[in-house]
Design an enzyme around this catalytic site. Sequence first.
Site, PDB file in Angstrom:
ATOM      1  N   CYS A  26       0.810  -1.218   0.000  1.00  0.00           N
ATOM      2  CA  CYS A  26       0.000   0.000   0.000  1.00  0.00           C
ATOM      3  C   CYS A  26       0.846   1.273   0.000  1.00  0.00           C
ATOM      4  CB  CYS A  26      -0.988  -0.006   1.164  1.00  0.00           C
ATOM      5  SG  CYS A  26      -0.244  -0.059   2.809  1.00  0.00           S
ATOM      6  N   HIS A  77      -2.694   0.860   7.075  1.00  0.00           N
ATOM      7  CA  HIS A  77      -2.900   0.677   5.639  1.00  0.00           C
ATOM      8  C   HIS A  77      -3.231   2.059   5.086  1.00  0.00           C
ATOM      9  CE1 HIS A  77      -3.981  -1.355   1.931  1.00  0.00           C
ATOM     10  NE2 HIS A  77      -5.083  -0.619   1.894  1.00  0.00           N
ATOM     11  N   HIS A  89      -5.988   1.826  -3.809  1.00  0.00           N
ATOM     12  CA  HIS A  89      -4.965   1.297  -2.891  1.00  0.00           C
ATOM     13  C   HIS A  89      -4.533  -0.082  -3.338  1.00  0.00           C
ATOM     14  CE1 HIS A  89      -7.841  -1.358  -0.463  1.00  0.00           C
ATOM     15  NE2 HIS A  89      -8.620  -0.748  -1.330  1.00  0.00           N
TER      16      HIS A  89
END
Length: 117
Positions: A26, A77, A89
């Site tokens: 990510c 994240h 993402h």
Amino acid sequence: LILSQYRLLKGKPYEYGGVDFNGVDCSAFVQNTFRSKLGYAIPRTTKTQIKLGRKVSKKQLKVGDIVFFKTGRNSLHNGIYIGQSQFVHASSSKGVTISNLENVYWKKSYYLSRRIY
């Protein structure tokens, strides 16, 4: 610009520590997108990216803001907001994808957002 990066990497697998077309995590996706599409050099990890720019509320999100999620006790994240409650993402289950902030999982784990520029 952000969506062109998404189209380039759509479906590429998630790979923890990965930084290229073979697999990306990510924060590398966020870093690469900011560098190649927006012209900003930002650090590599979520723990350093979360300190950049200024905090913005979920209600004030603009395209290009970085959204952060707390996905575990010590796990973060992130992704890039693209408007209409959506963000792009590198997902550990779907690879590079678009998700909705209103999805139950993302709504529950939403942590904060930062604006870099």
